[in-house]
Motif scaffolding. Sequence first.
Motif, PDB file in Angstrom:
ATOM      1  N   GLU A 136       0.812  -1.226   0.000  1.00  0.00           N
ATOM      2  CA  GLU A 136       0.000   0.000   0.000  1.00  0.00           C
ATOM      3  C   GLU A 136       0.840   1.269   0.000  1.00  0.00           C
ATOM      4  O   GLU A 136       0.429   2.295  -0.537  1.00  0.00           O
ATOM      5  CB  GLU A 136      -0.937  -0.006   1.203  1.00  0.00           C
ATOM      6  N   ARG A 137       2.027   1.226   0.539  1.00  0.00           N
ATOM      7  CA  ARG A 137       2.861   2.434   0.593  1.00  0.00           C
ATOM      8  C   ARG A 137       3.268   2.929  -0.795  1.00  0.00           C
ATOM      9  O   ARG A 137       3.709   4.060  -0.943  1.00  0.00           O
ATOM     10  CB  ARG A 137       4.073   2.206   1.478  1.00  0.00           C
ATOM     11  N   PHE A 138       3.122   2.105  -1.821  1.00  0.00           N
ATOM     12  CA  PHE A 138       3.469   2.502  -3.183  1.00  0.00           C
ATOM     13  C   PHE A 138       2.284   3.066  -3.972  1.00  0.00           C
ATOM     14  O   PHE A 138       2.445   3.486  -5.107  1.00  0.00           O
ATOM     15  CB  PHE A 138       4.070   1.325  -3.961  1.00  0.00           C
ATOM     16  N   PHE A 139       1.089   3.072  -3.400  1.00  0.00           N
ATOM     17  CA  PHE A 139      -0.094   3.525  -4.140  1.00  0.00           C
ATOM     18  C   PHE A 139      -0.009   5.000  -4.510  1.00  0.00           C
ATOM     19  O   PHE A 139      -0.518   5.417  -5.532  1.00  0.00           O
ATOM     20  CB  PHE A 139      -1.372   3.230  -3.363  1.00  0.00           C
ATOM     21  N   GLY A 140       0.636   5.805  -3.670  1.00  0.00           N
ATOM     22  CA  GLY A 140       0.839   7.216  -4.009  1.00  0.00           C
ATOM     23  C   GLY A 140       1.704   7.366  -5.245  1.00  0.00           C
ATOM     24  O   GLY A 140       1.449   8.224  -6.105  1.00  0.00           O
ATOM     25  N   ALA A 141       2.727   6.543  -5.355  1.00  0.00           N
ATOM     26  CA  ALA A 141       3.596   6.570  -6.535  1.00  0.00           C
ATOM     27  C   ALA A 141       2.835   6.121  -7.774  1.00  0.00           C
ATOM     28  O   ALA A 141       3.042   6.662  -8.865  1.00  0.00           O
ATOM     29  CB  ALA A 141       4.823   5.693  -6.306  1.00  0.00           C
ATOM     30  N   VAL A 142       1.957   5.145  -7.610  1.00  0.00           N
ATOM     31  CA  VAL A 142       1.132   4.699  -8.740  1.00  0.00           C
ATOM     32  C   VAL A 142       0.255   5.846  -9.220  1.00  0.00           C
ATOM     33  O   VAL A 142       0.112   6.074 -10.427  1.00  0.00           O
ATOM     34  CB  VAL A 142       0.285   3.461  -8.332  1.00  0.00           C
ATOM     35  N   HIS A 143      -0.316   6.587  -8.288  1.00  0.00           N
ATOM     36  CA  HIS A 143      -1.142   7.744  -8.627  1.00  0.00           C
ATOM     37  C   HIS A 143      -0.317   8.785  -9.383  1.00  0.00           C
ATOM     38  O   HIS A 143      -0.746   9.323 -10.402  1.00  0.00           O
ATOM     39  CB  HIS A 143      -1.727   8.339  -7.344  1.00  0.00           C
ATOM     40  N   LEU A 144       0.883   9.058  -8.894  1.00  0.00           N
ATOM     41  CA  LEU A 144       1.764  10.032  -9.534  1.00  0.00           C
ATOM     42  C   LEU A 144       2.174   9.592 -10.934  1.00  0.00           C
ATOM     43  O   LEU A 144       2.093  10.364 -11.893  1.00  0.00           O
ATOM     44  CB  LEU A 144       2.998  10.272  -8.669  1.00  0.00           C
ATOM     45  N   VAL A 145       2.594   8.356 -11.072  1.00  0.00           N
ATOM     46  CA  VAL A 145       3.051   7.851 -12.370  1.00  0.00           C
ATOM     47  C   VAL A 145       1.908   7.827 -13.381  1.00  0.00           C
ATOM     48  O   VAL A 145       2.084   8.219 -14.542  1.00  0.00           O
ATOM     49  CB  VAL A 145       3.692   6.458 -12.217  1.00  0.00           C
ATOM     50  N   SER A 146       0.729   7.421 -12.961  1.00  0.00           N
ATOM     51  CA  SER A 146      -0.402   7.415 -13.900  1.00  0.00           C
ATOM     52  C   SER A 146      -0.747   8.831 -14.326  1.00  0.00           C
ATOM     53  O   SER A 146      -1.111   9.060 -15.487  1.00  0.00           O
ATOM     54  CB  SER A 146      -1.615   6.701 -13.298  1.00  0.00           C
ATOM     55  N   GLY A 147      -0.604   9.792 -13.425  1.00  0.00           N
ATOM     56  CA  GLY A 147      -0.837  11.191 -13.793  1.00  0.00           C
ATOM     57  C   GLY A 147       0.174  11.678 -14.807  1.00  0.00           C
ATOM     58  O   GLY A 147      -0.167  12.325 -15.800  1.00  0.00           O
ATOM     59  N   VAL A 148       1.443  11.352 -14.591  1.00  0.00           N
ATOM     60  CA  VAL A 148       2.488  11.760 -15.534  1.00  0.00           C
ATOM     61  C   VAL A 148       2.257  11.118 -16.893  1.00  0.00           C
ATOM     62  O   VAL A 148       2.411  11.765 -17.934  1.00  0.00           O
ATOM     63  CB  VAL A 148       3.884  11.397 -14.971  1.00  0.00           C
ATOM     64  N   LEU A 149       1.865   9.847 -16.903  1.00  0.00           N
ATOM     65  CA  LEU A 149       1.664   9.134 -18.165  1.00  0.00           C
ATOM     66  C   LEU A 149       0.485   9.669 -18.975  1.00  0.00           C
ATOM     67  O   LEU A 149       0.399   9.420 -20.180  1.00  0.00           O
ATOM     68  CB  LEU A 149       1.484   7.636 -17.911  1.00  0.00           C
ATOM     69  N   VAL A 150      -0.412  10.393 -18.342  1.00  0.00           N
ATOM     70  CA  VAL A 150      -1.529  10.998 -19.068  1.00  0.00           C
ATOM     71  C   VAL A 150      -1.261  12.479 -19.337  1.00  0.00           C
ATOM     72  O   VAL A 150      -1.435  12.955 -20.461  1.00  0.00           O
ATOM     73  CB  VAL A 150      -2.855  10.815 -18.294  1.00  0.00           C
ATOM     74  N   PHE A 151      -0.846  13.211 -18.315  1.00  0.00           N
ATOM     75  CA  PHE A 151      -0.672  14.656 -18.474  1.00  0.00           C
ATOM     76  C   PHE A 151       0.496  15.027 -19.382  1.00  0.00           C
ATOM     77  O   PHE A 151       0.398  15.962 -20.164  1.00  0.00           O
ATOM     78  CB  PHE A 151      -0.476  15.335 -17.111  1.00  0.00           C
ATOM     79  N   PHE A 152       1.628  14.317 -19.278  1.00  0.00           N
ATOM     80  CA  PHE A 152       2.792  14.698 -20.074  1.00  0.00           C
ATOM     81  C   PHE A 152       2.539  14.585 -21.580  1.00  0.00           C
ATOM     82  O   PHE A 152       2.846  15.530 -22.317  1.00  0.00           O
ATOM     83  CB  PHE A 152       4.027  13.891 -19.669  1.00  0.00           C
ATOM     84  N   PRO A 153       1.995  13.478 -22.089  1.00  0.00           N
ATOM     85  CA  PRO A 153       1.721  13.438 -23.533  1.00  0.00           C
ATOM     86  C   PRO A 153       0.726  14.508 -23.977  1.00  0.00           C
ATOM     87  O   PRO A 153       0.854  15.067 -25.075  1.00  0.00           O
ATOM     88  CB  PRO A 153       1.160  12.035 -23.770  1.00  0.00           C
ATOM     89  N   ALA A 154      -0.265  14.813 -23.135  1.00  0.00           N
ATOM     90  CA  ALA A 154      -1.231  15.859 -23.493  1.00  0.00           C
ATOM     91  C   ALA A 154      -0.542  17.217 -23.569  1.00  0.00           C
ATOM     92  O   ALA A 154      -0.801  18.001 -24.497  1.00  0.00           O
ATOM     93  CB  ALA A 154      -2.369  15.891 -22.476  1.00  0.00           C
ATOM     94  N   LEU A 155       0.349  17.495 -22.644  1.00  0.00           N
ATOM     95  CA  LEU A 155       1.086  18.749 -22.659  1.00  0.00           C
ATOM     96  C   LEU A 155       2.048  18.804 -23.842  1.00  0.00           C
ATOM     97  O   LEU A 155       2.176  19.842 -24.502  1.00  0.00           O
ATOM     98  CB  LEU A 155       1.837  18.921 -21.346  1.00  0.00           C
ATOM     99  N   ALA A 156       2.711  17.694 -24.125  1.00  0.00           N
ATOM    100  CA  ALA A 156       3.612  17.636 -25.279  1.00  0.00           C
ATOM    101  C   ALA A 156       2.842  17.840 -26.578  1.00  0.00           C
ATOM    102  O   ALA A 156       3.327  18.511 -27.500  1.00  0.00           O
ATOM    103  CB  ALA A 156       4.360  16.305 -25.294  1.00  0.00           C
TER     104      ALA A 156
END
Length: 170
Positions: A136-156
Amino acid sequence: MPLKTRRGFPSTAVLAGGVVFFGLVCATAVVSQPFYSFVFCRVPAWIAAGYFGASLDGSVLVLGSGRVVAVTRECGGSDFFALSCAILTWHALRRKGAVLLPLWLFGAWAGTVLVNGMRVIVTVWTRALVEGVLPERFFGAVHLVSGVLVFFPALALLWRVCVRHDLSDT
């Protein structure tokens, strides 16, 4: 398409984009929670609820499995909105099209909530996939990584469209 003037100083468009970014980040940090939730959290929650067929209470989804997913201030996407507005301000001032800038900034908000809706969907699926594998301690990182994987391509993509539009006149 230089970012600096001939004397080495940043161009007016770059400075204006930076001011817009900084101003929006500061403004979204101090607005009240109900206003923030209304502007940045409800539409992404509505999009995700439609995708999952979930019931919706404000910006909280209740999935069919009983899982509760809340779109909160931390995942509202306001930083993406500020970056999008900065890019569009930079682009508008370079193109001498500042008259349309309010319309473009509304478009940035619409794009932000749509992309954030996709991010909520990706995060729910990703979390469901990793729950049996990661502690469970990694769920925050999962949230962050999924955000980067969606937001970064949209911004690019936004950056690419603006740059291509700039180059189409040359």
